[in-house]
Design an enzyme around this catalytic site. Sequence first.
Site: not given
Ligand code: 5GP
Length: 114
Positions: A93, A100
């Site tokens: 995911g 992060h």
């Molecule tokens: P991952 O899927 O990689 O674990 O989480 C990435 C997260 O980053 C997702 O929950 C998505 O909603 C968030 N996200 C993606 N682009 C941005 C952005 O430009 N700003 C913020 N605040 N969150 C973001």
Amino acid sequence: MSATECIFCKIVAGEIPAPHLASNSEAIAIADISPVAPTHYLILPRTHEANAVALHRSNPTELSALFALVDELTQREAINDYRLVFNTGAGAGQSVFHAHLHLLAGRAFTWPPG
Ligand code: 5GP
Ligand code: ZN
């Protein structure tokens, strides 16, 4: 993805505005743009590494700094029940390849996760 193209590097650098909910010298906390829980924060290391273990290898102190912000936020907001998630790899995911930590709270969570 190189650091110059990375959306979270741009947020850390202030090129894309995102209010800092908390910060220290090594990490920042922002609200997730697409929350999946009433509280959904992202804790971002200031250094670009693809995932949490890569950050652990290159800079374990900075990895620890993510947890310092979890500590600060959960104490400040009196959050006692929460889920911390490092999605690692597209199959798990991960969609942004800058390490992060998701801090999720405000609703019940199921186990096993979906
Ligand atoms: P991952 O899927 O990689 O674990 O989480 C990435 C997260 O980053 C997702 O929950 C998505 O909603 C968030 N996200 C993606 N682009 C941005 C952005 O430009 N700003 C913020 N605040 N969150 C973001
Ligand atoms: Zn980055």
